[in-house]
Design a protein around this motif. Sequence first.
Motif, PDB file in Angstrom:
ATOM      1  N   TYR A 117       0.845  -1.201   0.000  1.00  0.00           N
ATOM      2  CA  TYR A 117       0.000   0.000   0.000  1.00  0.00           C
ATOM      3  C   TYR A 117       0.884   1.257   0.000  1.00  0.00           C
ATOM      4  CZ  TYR A 117      -3.381   3.472   1.529  1.00  0.00           C
ATOM      5  OH  TYR A 117      -4.156   4.597   1.609  1.00  0.00           O
ATOM      6  N   GLU A 118       1.922   1.221   0.845  1.00  0.00           N
ATOM      7  CA  GLU A 118       2.859   2.362   0.891  1.00  0.00           C
ATOM      8  C   GLU A 118       3.527   2.535  -0.468  1.00  0.00           C
ATOM      9  OE1 GLU A 118       3.081   4.591   3.238  1.00  0.00           O
ATOM     10  OE2 GLU A 118       1.515   3.470   4.276  1.00  0.00           O
ATOM     11  N   ARG A 119       3.900   1.405  -1.061  1.00  0.00           N
ATOM     12  CA  ARG A 119       4.555   1.493  -2.373  1.00  0.00           C
ATOM     13  C   ARG A 119       3.629   2.131  -3.410  1.00  0.00           C
ATOM     14  NH1 ARG A 119       7.055  -3.845  -4.769  1.00  0.00           N
ATOM     15  NH2 ARG A 119       8.600  -3.501  -3.149  1.00  0.00           N
ATOM     16  N   SER A 120       2.343   1.770  -3.329  1.00  0.00           N
ATOM     17  CA  SER A 120       1.403   2.333  -4.314  1.00  0.00           C
ATOM     18  C   SER A 120       1.378   3.861  -4.206  1.00  0.00           C
ATOM     19  CB  SER A 120       0.001   1.757  -4.125  1.00  0.00           C
ATOM     20  OG  SER A 120      -0.639   2.354  -3.014  1.00  0.00           O
ATOM     21  N   LYS A 121       1.578   4.348  -2.957  1.00  0.00           N
ATOM     22  CA  LYS A 121       1.565   5.809  -2.787  1.00  0.00           C
ATOM     23  C   LYS A 121       2.814   6.403  -3.419  1.00  0.00           C
ATOM     24  CE  LYS A 121       0.142   5.843   1.714  1.00  0.00           C
ATOM     25  NZ  LYS A 121      -0.144   6.443   2.992  1.00  0.00           N
ATOM     26  N   SER A 122       3.965   5.727  -3.181  1.00  0.00           N
ATOM     27  CA  SER A 122       5.192   6.300  -3.750  1.00  0.00           C
ATOM     28  C   SER A 122       5.178   6.206  -5.284  1.00  0.00           C
ATOM     29  CB  SER A 122       6.437   5.659  -3.141  1.00  0.00           C
ATOM     30  OG  SER A 122       6.466   4.304  -3.493  1.00  0.00           O
ATOM     31  N   LEU A 123       4.421   5.252  -5.819  1.00  0.00           N
ATOM     32  CA  LEU A 123       4.310   5.155  -7.283  1.00  0.00           C
ATOM     33  C   LEU A 123       3.183   6.041  -7.835  1.00  0.00           C
ATOM     34  CD1 LEU A 123       4.713   1.263  -7.712  1.00  0.00           C
ATOM     35  CD2 LEU A 123       6.356   3.011  -8.411  1.00  0.00           C
ATOM     36  N   GLU A 124       2.549   6.766  -6.917  1.00  0.00           N
ATOM     37  CA  GLU A 124       1.440   7.664  -7.270  1.00  0.00           C
ATOM     38  C   GLU A 124       0.308   6.933  -7.999  1.00  0.00           C
ATOM     39  OE1 GLU A 124       3.084  11.047  -9.292  1.00  0.00           O
ATOM     40  OE2 GLU A 124       4.326  11.575  -7.571  1.00  0.00           O
ATOM     41  N   MET A 125       0.042   5.706  -7.531  1.00  0.00           N
ATOM     42  CA  MET A 125      -1.079   4.952  -8.099  1.00  0.00           C
ATOM     43  C   MET A 125      -2.354   5.367  -7.378  1.00  0.00           C
ATOM     44  SD  MET A 125       0.804   1.267  -8.380  1.00  0.00           S
ATOM     45  CE  MET A 125      -0.603   0.366  -8.921  1.00  0.00           C
ATOM     46  N   THR A 126      -3.338   5.794  -8.125  1.00  0.00           N
ATOM     47  CA  THR A 126      -4.548   6.278  -7.467  1.00  0.00           C
ATOM     48  C   THR A 126      -5.562   5.140  -7.250  1.00  0.00           C
ATOM     49  OG1 THR A 126      -5.361   6.869  -9.628  1.00  0.00           O
ATOM     50  CG2 THR A 126      -4.409   8.653  -8.326  1.00  0.00           C
ATOM     51  N   GLY A 127      -6.348   5.297  -6.206  1.00  0.00           N
ATOM     52  CA  GLY A 127      -7.467   4.369  -5.979  1.00  0.00           C
ATOM     53  C   GLY A 127      -7.103   3.068  -5.288  1.00  0.00           C
ATOM     54  N   VAL A 128      -5.806   2.871  -4.970  1.00  0.00           N
ATOM     55  CA  VAL A 128      -5.423   1.642  -4.273  1.00  0.00           C
ATOM     56  C   VAL A 128      -5.886   1.766  -2.825  1.00  0.00           C
ATOM     57  CG1 VAL A 128      -3.472   0.196  -3.557  1.00  0.00           C
ATOM     58  CG2 VAL A 128      -3.424   1.353  -5.783  1.00  0.00           C
ATOM     59  N   GLU A 129      -6.545   0.727  -2.318  1.00  0.00           N
ATOM     60  CA  GLU A 129      -7.005   0.823  -0.925  1.00  0.00           C
ATOM     61  C   GLU A 129      -7.006  -0.528  -0.222  1.00  0.00           C
ATOM     62  OE1 GLU A 129     -11.157   2.006  -0.599  1.00  0.00           O
ATOM     63  OE2 GLU A 129     -11.520   1.412  -2.664  1.00  0.00           O
ATOM     64  N   ILE A 130      -6.796  -0.457   1.100  1.00  0.00           N
ATOM     65  CA  ILE A 130      -6.875  -1.680   1.893  1.00  0.00           C
ATOM     66  C   ILE A 130      -8.349  -1.918   2.218  1.00  0.00           C
ATOM     67  CG2 ILE A 130      -6.283  -2.745   4.125  1.00  0.00           C
ATOM     68  CD1 ILE A 130      -3.596  -1.307   3.958  1.00  0.00           C
ATOM     69  N   LEU A 131      -8.820  -3.109   1.878  1.00  0.00           N
ATOM     70  CA  LEU A 131     -10.233  -3.427   2.119  1.00  0.00           C
ATOM     71  C   LEU A 131     -10.323  -4.472   3.222  1.00  0.00           C
ATOM     72  CD1 LEU A 131     -11.631  -3.829  -1.520  1.00  0.00           C
ATOM     73  CD2 LEU A 131     -11.631  -1.793  -0.085  1.00  0.00           C
ATOM     74  N   LYS A 132     -11.295  -4.281   4.114  1.00  0.00           N
ATOM     75  CA  LYS A 132     -11.503  -5.272   5.178  1.00  0.00           C
ATOM     76  C   LYS A 132     -12.971  -5.681   5.201  1.00  0.00           C
ATOM     77  CE  LYS A 132      -7.871  -3.468   8.097  1.00  0.00           C
ATOM     78  NZ  LYS A 132      -7.467  -2.720   9.233  1.00  0.00           N
ATOM     79  N   ASN A 133     -13.191  -6.856   5.687  1.00  0.00           N
ATOM     80  CA  ASN A 133     -14.533  -7.393   5.949  1.00  0.00           C
ATOM     81  C   ASN A 133     -15.565  -7.021   4.886  1.00  0.00           C
ATOM     82  OD1 ASN A 133     -13.404  -8.505   8.288  1.00  0.00           O
ATOM     83  ND2 ASN A 133     -13.595  -6.528   9.307  1.00  0.00           N
TER      84      ASN A 133
END
Length: 395
Positions: free
Chosen positions: A106-122
């Motif tokens: 998730y942190e990497r996605s931010k440094s790669l400026e990937m939009t819309g990546v999110e951690i989903l639970k339940n």
Amino acid sequence: MRSSKKYDYVIVGGGIVGLSTALKLQEANKKVLILEKEKAVGTHQSGRNSGVLHSGIYYKPNSFKSNLCIRGRELMLEFLNTQKIPYRLEGKIVVDENLEKIDSLYERSKSLEMTGVEILKNSALTDKEPNSKILQGLFVPQAGVVDYKAVTEKMAAVFKKNNGEIDYFQEIVDIADGQDSKLVSSKKETFRGDFLINCAGLFSDKISKLDGLNPKVKIIPFRGEYYEIVNEKSHLLNNMIYPIADPNLPFLGIHLTKTIDGRIEVGPNAVLAFSREGYSWGNFNLVQTIETITYKGMLRLGSKYFKTGIDEMYRSLNKSAFVKEVNKLLPGIQKEDLLPRPAGVRAQAVSETGELLDDFLFEEGDRSLHVLNAPSPAATASLAIGEYIASKVLN
Ligand SMILES: Cc1cc2nc3c(=O)[nH]c(=O)nc-3n(C[C@H](O)[C@H](O)[C@H](O)COP(=O)(O)OP(=O)(O)OC[C@H]3O[C@@H](n4cnc5c(N)ncnc54)[C@H](O)[C@@H]3O)c2cc1C
């Protein structure tokens, strides 16, 4: 000898990497010839894969894989749109028992400026995949699916329309240096080019040796075996569920992909193939097998991952064990719900010290450039690989 005709570039291999490179050289008005041993393009890896458009999130930042996958995905989408090739871009869910790995992606996605990546639970996760058993995962909207065989065929059509030449049934068996040129020979003919580019996939190390190189890696063929879920149960998955692969292992872990034709592909089991193009247990090539199992790097790799290798073989031969793995991601699938699907063989470069080369590998020769490691995500990355090769050789 067809030496009356001289090409600017002779490319060995009509897979997606060879074709992408040819297109990029053609954009610079170069005269390009592709030599392919089969009767059609995309017969091996490029036509026998999972069809995933990878986002680039998995790969070590600033590696070839990371940079070329991200750029390649962009170029691929442009090509798909221009050529009106169907694709779906609905994202995937990445899972791992170790939640720290998910956080770090998730942190990497931010440094790669990937939009819309999110951690989903339940419930956020079950909204996306109501039938899965997973309680936490990373949603990556940039991932999608396409048919890379169709893409490779379209690339060949565009290349030929712009006067590119593809010669089939030309298995290259010799490479020599001519006067200011390369002489590239099959058993039938010799072709002349200013420069040679080796995109021979499962045989790229062999071609580099023909050109006088002494590569520090050998291609080891790993067969990925797949099943597909019967139509009546294909509603159980909406898109893709992927565990995070360990780059040290040739085994990717079982994942689920809803392919472009709406089927659910399940797999792979990854086993050592007993032939470089060994698509089943029955494809056995004695010379190639001896070469593989006596290679220093393979012996080291085998001793490090002996147990994992045996587990994969067991699952290959025992469907119930395979089903058990699938049910960890998607319950309700039984043995009779899984139908065999064509296998693919991955060209994986292994070093003499027994490491799987994680990154793409290119090596230069005299008037030549060799692609010595282009496993997944090289289909996604292909047009960027072509762009990279063109920028190198045109200079
Ligand atoms: C099971 C599997 C699943 C995969 N899933 C994905 C995925 O979902 N997404 C993704 O991005 N990537 C995926 N990949 C990786 C991707 O398919 C490959 O990285 C890519 O297709 C490599 O293309 P290539 O052109 O280098 O090789 P290939 O497609 O193998 O092409 C090489 C060509 O060279 C020819 N050749 C070899 N030797 C000679 C010779 N002596 N003379 C003339 N021609 C020769 C062969 O016939 C072949 O056509 C997957 C791979 C496999 C095996």
